[in-house]
Design a protein around this motif. Structure first.
Motif, PDB file in Angstrom:
ATOM      1  N   LEU A  41       6.667  20.819  29.518  1.00 51.61           N
ATOM      2  CA  LEU A  41       5.881  21.966  29.977  1.00 51.61           C
ATOM      3  C   LEU A  41       6.295  22.444  31.370  1.00 51.61           C
ATOM      4  N   SER A  42       6.821  21.542  32.183  1.00 49.94           N
ATOM      5  CA  SER A  42       7.223  21.895  33.553  1.00 49.94           C
ATOM      6  C   SER A  42       8.654  22.393  33.649  1.00 49.94           C
ATOM      7  N   PHE A  43       9.561  21.814  32.836  1.00 51.43           N
ATOM      8  CA  PHE A  43      10.988  22.128  32.929  1.00 51.43           C
ATOM      9  C   PHE A  43      11.425  23.193  31.930  1.00 51.43           C
ATOM     10  N   GLY A  44      10.683  23.356  30.836  1.00 55.04           N
ATOM     11  CA  GLY A  44      11.124  24.222  29.756  1.00 55.04           C
ATOM     12  C   GLY A  44      11.797  23.403  28.671  1.00 55.04           C
ATOM     13  N   ALA A  45      12.056  24.049  27.540  1.00 52.02           N
ATOM     14  CA  ALA A  45      12.545  23.353  26.346  1.00 52.02           C
ATOM     15  C   ALA A  45      13.899  22.669  26.559  1.00 52.02           C
ATOM     16  N   MET A  93      -3.425  20.449  31.279  1.00 52.30           N
ATOM     17  CA  MET A  93      -4.283  20.636  32.455  1.00 52.30           C
ATOM     18  C   MET A  93      -3.500  20.404  33.744  1.00 52.30           C
ATOM     19  N   VAL A  94      -2.656  19.377  33.768  1.00 51.66           N
ATOM     20  CA  VAL A  94      -1.852  19.081  34.955  1.00 51.66           C
ATOM     21  C   VAL A  94      -0.892  20.235  35.247  1.00 51.66           C
ATOM     22  N   VAL A  95      -0.157  20.668  34.223  1.00 52.91           N
ATOM     23  CA  VAL A  95       0.844  21.720  34.432  1.00 52.91           C
ATOM     24  C   VAL A  95       0.179  23.066  34.711  1.00 52.91           C
ATOM     25  N   ALA A  96      -0.866  23.411  33.970  1.00 53.96           N
ATOM     26  CA  ALA A  96      -1.569  24.682  34.215  1.00 53.96           C
ATOM     27  C   ALA A  96      -2.178  24.689  35.614  1.00 53.96           C
ATOM     28  N   GLY A  97      -2.722  23.545  36.036  1.00 56.95           N
ATOM     29  CA  GLY A  97      -3.247  23.443  37.398  1.00 56.95           C
ATOM     30  C   GLY A  97      -2.159  23.612  38.442  1.00 56.95           C
ATOM     31  N   GLY A  98      -1.019  22.998  38.202  1.00 59.56           N
ATOM     32  CA  GLY A  98       0.115  23.147  39.113  1.00 59.56           C
ATOM     33  C   GLY A  98       0.608  24.585  39.187  1.00 59.56           C
ATOM     34  N   MET A 104       7.958  32.048  34.024  1.00 60.94           N
ATOM     35  CA  MET A 104       8.656  31.043  34.813  1.00 60.94           C
ATOM     36  C   MET A 104       8.008  29.682  34.603  1.00 60.94           C
ATOM     37  N   THR A 105       8.850  28.672  34.619  1.00 59.28           N
ATOM     38  CA  THR A 105       8.337  27.310  34.473  1.00 59.28           C
ATOM     39  C   THR A 105       7.811  26.800  35.811  1.00 59.28           C
ATOM     40  N   LEU A 106       7.059  25.737  35.743  1.00 58.96           N
ATOM     41  CA  LEU A 106       6.532  25.118  36.956  1.00 58.96           C
ATOM     42  C   LEU A 106       7.663  24.686  37.878  1.00 58.96           C
ATOM     43  N   SER A 107       8.714  24.115  37.323  1.00 59.93           N
ATOM     44  CA  SER A 107       9.830  23.658  38.169  1.00 59.93           C
ATOM     45  C   SER A 107      10.541  24.833  38.837  1.00 59.93           C
ATOM     46  N   GLN A 108      10.651  25.969  38.153  1.00 57.89           N
ATOM     47  CA  GLN A 108      11.283  27.143  38.761  1.00 57.89           C
ATOM     48  C   GLN A 108      10.425  27.706  39.883  1.00 57.89           C
ATOM     49  N   ILE A 109       9.121  27.726  39.700  1.00 57.16           N
ATOM     50  CA  ILE A 109       8.220  28.218  40.744  1.00 57.16           C
ATOM     51  C   ILE A 109       8.251  27.277  41.943  1.00 57.16           C
ATOM     52  N   ALA A 110       8.242  25.978  41.671  1.00 59.28           N
ATOM     53  CA  ALA A 110       8.188  24.990  42.752  1.00 59.28           C
ATOM     54  C   ALA A 110       9.490  24.880  43.528  1.00 59.28           C
TER      55      ALA A 110
END
Length: 190
Positions: free
Chosen positions: A54-58, A179-184, A1-7
């Motif tokens: 990295l947050s939204f996907g390709a 680092m920002v996205v992995a941390g998120g 899952m992408t960061l945006s999907q998790i958030a």
């Protein structure tokens, strides 16, 4: 899952539209933060685009960048130094502007896949950005009848002014984005 999907949960057209709008605003703001270098300023656009990919996907990342480019083409001052319009988009940064779509897409292929995968994808995406970025001033601008002193630049000139000043900075931006996205991701998964 992408960061945006998790958030933000399950994808819906409304959520995707809001993400695209927010993403274009993020890129536009990052474009105004620049380190003046010649001939192209080193802006934080690439950092923002990597974070979005990295947050939204390709796909959604690439769509966000396309929307950003359309905003600029329509005359909104979203590019570096408040640049806008088709004339700006035919300038020395044209190849990089188009390359931003590939930057988001390639980085987005590793969205949510772990630190190392995201870092490798971000570094590869940063290299891919240089292909249209340097092809434009070396060859393509002349084919489109652009008349400027930078058109037809030599490989030595391209390396000295368009590539080497930015390589290390782009690698650092790739690392920061990951680092920002992995941390998120780590924070939201807890």
């Amino acid at each position: 899952m992408t960061l945006s999907q998790i958030a933000f949960g399950a994808d819906s057209l409304l959520k995707k539209t809001l993400l695209v709008v927010a993403g274009t605003m993020f890129i536009a703001i990052a474009a105004q933060i620049a380190v003046p270098l010649y001939p192209v300023p080193a802006t934080f656009q690439t950092l923002a685009i990597l974070i979005i990919g990295l947050s939204f996907g390709a796909r959604l990342g690439a769509i966000t960048v396309l929307a950003y480019l359309l905003e600029g083409a329509a005359g909104l001052p979203v590019f570096a130094n408040g640049g806008a319009g088709l004339a700006y988009m035919a300038g020395p940064t044209a190849g990089f502007l188009l390359g931003f779509v590939a930057l988001a897409y390639v980085a987005g292929l590793a969205a949510g896949r772990g630190f190392v995968a995201m870092l490798v994808a971000s570094l590869v995406a940063s290299v891919v950005l240089y292909i249209p970025g340097v092809a434009w001033p070396m060859y393509l601008a002349e084919l489109f009848a652009v008349d400027a002193k930078w058109v037809g630049s030599s490989a030595v000139s391209i390396w000295a002014y368009w590539v080497s000043p930015f390589v290390l900075l782009d690698a650092i931006k790739a690392l920061v984005a990951v680092m920002v996205v992995a941390g998120g991701l780590k924070l939201l998964r807890k």
